[in-house]
Design an enzyme around this catalytic site. Structure first.
Site, short mmCIF file in Angstrom:
data_model
loop_
_atom_site.label_atom_id
_atom_site.label_comp_id
_atom_site.label_asym_id
_atom_site.label_seq_id
_atom_site.Cartn_x
_atom_site.Cartn_y
_atom_site.Cartn_z
N ARG A 106 13.21 -23.81 -5.64
CA ARG A 106 14.49 -23.14 -4.95
C ARG A 106 14.18 -21.71 -4.75
NH1 ARG A 106 19.59 -26.82 -6.77
NH2 ARG A 106 18.76 -28.61 -5.79
N ARG B 194 19.72 -21.61 -10.00
CA ARG B 194 20.60 -21.62 -10.94
C ARG B 194 19.71 -20.94 -12.32
NH1 ARG B 194 23.13 -26.75 -10.76
NH2 ARG B 194 22.29 -26.98 -8.68
N ASP C 88 25.19 -36.89 -3.46
CA ASP C 88 24.74 -35.90 -4.79
C ASP C 88 25.79 -34.73 -4.89
OD1 ASP C 88 22.68 -37.51 -5.34
OD2 ASP C 88 21.21 -36.06 -4.33
N CYS D 67 -0.33 1.32 7.54
CA CYS D 67 -0.64 1.54 6.07
C CYS D 67 -2.27 2.12 6.09
CB CYS D 67 -0.90 0.07 5.25
SG CYS D 67 0.40 -0.57 4.89
N LEU E 160 22.35 -26.86 -3.89
CA LEU E 160 21.17 -26.34 -3.12
C LEU E 160 20.93 -25.16 -3.53
CD1 LEU E 160 21.41 -28.20 0.11
CD2 LEU E 160 20.43 -29.18 -1.81
N GLU F 126 0.79 -1.02 0.13
CA GLU F 126 -0.01 -0.01 0.01
C GLU F 126 0.93 1.17 -0.06
OE1 GLU F 126 -1.93 -3.01 2.58
OE2 GLU F 126 -0.01 -2.83 2.13
N GLU G 59 14.35 -31.28 -0.09
CA GLU G 59 14.98 -32.24 -1.19
C GLU G 59 15.97 -33.47 -0.41
OE1 GLU G 59 16.77 -30.30 -4.46
OE2 GLU G 59 15.57 -28.85 -4.41
N THR H 184 22.16 -37.55 1.76
CA THR H 184 21.79 -37.38 0.42
C THR H 184 22.85 -36.32 -0.19
OG1 THR H 184 19.16 -37.54 1.03
CG2 THR H 184 20.00 -36.08 -0.98
#
Length: 368
Positions: A191, A214, A207, A93, A211, A61, A302, A203
């Site tokens: 993300r 991109r 991997d 506001c 995280l 506002e 994830e 994990t």
């Protein structure tokens, strides 16, 4: 759906739809405050628009009023959420609206914050400003799904995702990619729209995930990294540890390894010790409560099978994305099945199929 006493025109509906789009564009990027969309109309012409600032301030506002180059006397304001009426880090506001000369206000949803709820309606009405509410309320409640969870439960809104093969594997040794690269854009969009992302060290060690977001031009919106690592087994050469910035990495642990604790603190990791149960699992609800106190409002998970199953069983997931590849993975000696299908279908009643135009994989969204 409108309230019984307030009637709206087709123009009112179109202006509020636009306000909702403005709010939606910044959803997940406004810190602890909800993303609000606002526009000002005079003589059936839009003369100004505003949205909540990044990290929550200024409010929509204020921005709409300050963005206008025209006299606002006799104009009409459309806003997705009831305007605030109390002093915080910014002035109310309602004060700005009263001073501006705006003669009519239409807002969609009453704020569920007790400091605001219904009070702005009374304040503005007492100043002879015509106030209507309830326009497109169902659409607005959908927009504010995370805000409603935040305020009512004092927990982050949890979105989880997992990728599986046609034969329901989430891991097969030697295979780096399960889903088609066309799904990456949706992953990075999630993300971008969440202020924090959580995974397990198990994990992460497999991997070595970054995280981060991109999507070109949106890299700066990469989420804060949250790692569940009971015994502090995270690899010291992982990308996460090599890319630490101030306050962007938290590890929850239950370790007495003073040497590892010292090294991780030296890297700049925020370490939080958290209890585990007799199955050596974290109490994820307690962790979510802690993250909420630290400012997390939208959390993307994830993780692997264990963390996903733990979250589903304890009804801690608000929205779940299941990415399923049309291809089978090799069922070798080291593999992991996704074991939560039955629980997922039992706990989540609403299912939405994502259009095949988005990705070559089959994506199903499960909601409460």
């Amino acid at each position: 759906m409108s309230s019984k006493k307030d009637k709206f025109t087709s123009n009112d509906i179109n202006y509020m739809k636009l306000a909702l789009k403005i709010a939606s564009a910044r959803k997940g990027l406004t810190g602890e405050n909800p993303s609000v969309g606002c526009l000002i109309v005079k003589n059936d012409k839009i003369i100004s628009v505003g949205q909540t600032g990044l990290n929550g301030r200024p409010h929509a506002e204020h921005n709409a009023i300050n963005n206008s180059s025209e006299n606002l006397l006799g104009s009409k304001m459309y806003v997705t959420l009831e305007p605030c009426n109390h002093y915080g880090k910014t002035a109310p506001c309602t004060n700005s609206i009263i001073k501006s000369g705006i003669s009519e206000l239409i807002y969609s949803m009453e704020d569920i914050d007790k400091k605001v709820k219904g009070k702005s309606f009374r304040i503005l009405s007492s100043k002879k400003i015509k106030v209507k509410r309830g326009l497109l309320i169902s659409e607005t409640k959908n927009l504010y799904d995370s805000y409603i969870v935040n305020r009512n439960k004092k927990l982050p809104y949890v979105t989880a995702k997992i990728a599986i093969s046609k034969n329901e594997l989430i891991y097969s040794k030697g295979i780096k990619r399960i889903t088609h690269k066309s799904s990456d854009k949706l992953t990075h969009y999630l993300r971008y729209k969440n202020d924090s992302i959580m995974t397990s060290s198990t994990t992460l060690n497999i991997d070595n995930s970054k995280l981060d977001c991109r999507l070109e031009g949106f890299e700066k919106f990469s989420p804060k990294r949250i790692i569940l690592d009971r015994s502090l087994k995270i690899k010291m050469n992982s990308y996460i540890l090599r890319s630490i910035k101030k306050d962007n990495t938290i590890i929850f642990h239950n370790s007495l390894n003073k040497k590892k604790i010292h090294f991780l603190k030296k890297y700049g990791v925020t370490l939080i010790k958290s209890k585990t149960n007799n199955k050596k699992l974290f109490n994820l609800k307690l962790i979510l409560k802690k993250l909420y106190t630290l400012g997390t409002r939208n959390l993307l998970v994830e993780g692997g099978d264990k963390i996903t199953k733990n979250l589903i069983k304890n009804r801690l997931i608000d929205k779940f994305y299941l990415f399923k590849s049309p291809k089978n993975l090799l069922n070798n000696k080291k593999h992991q099945l996704f074991t939560s299908f039955n629980i997922l279908n039992k706990k989540k009643k609403k299912k939405i199929k994502v259009s095949s135009k988005v990705t070559k994989d089959n994506i199903t969204i499960y909601k409460r």
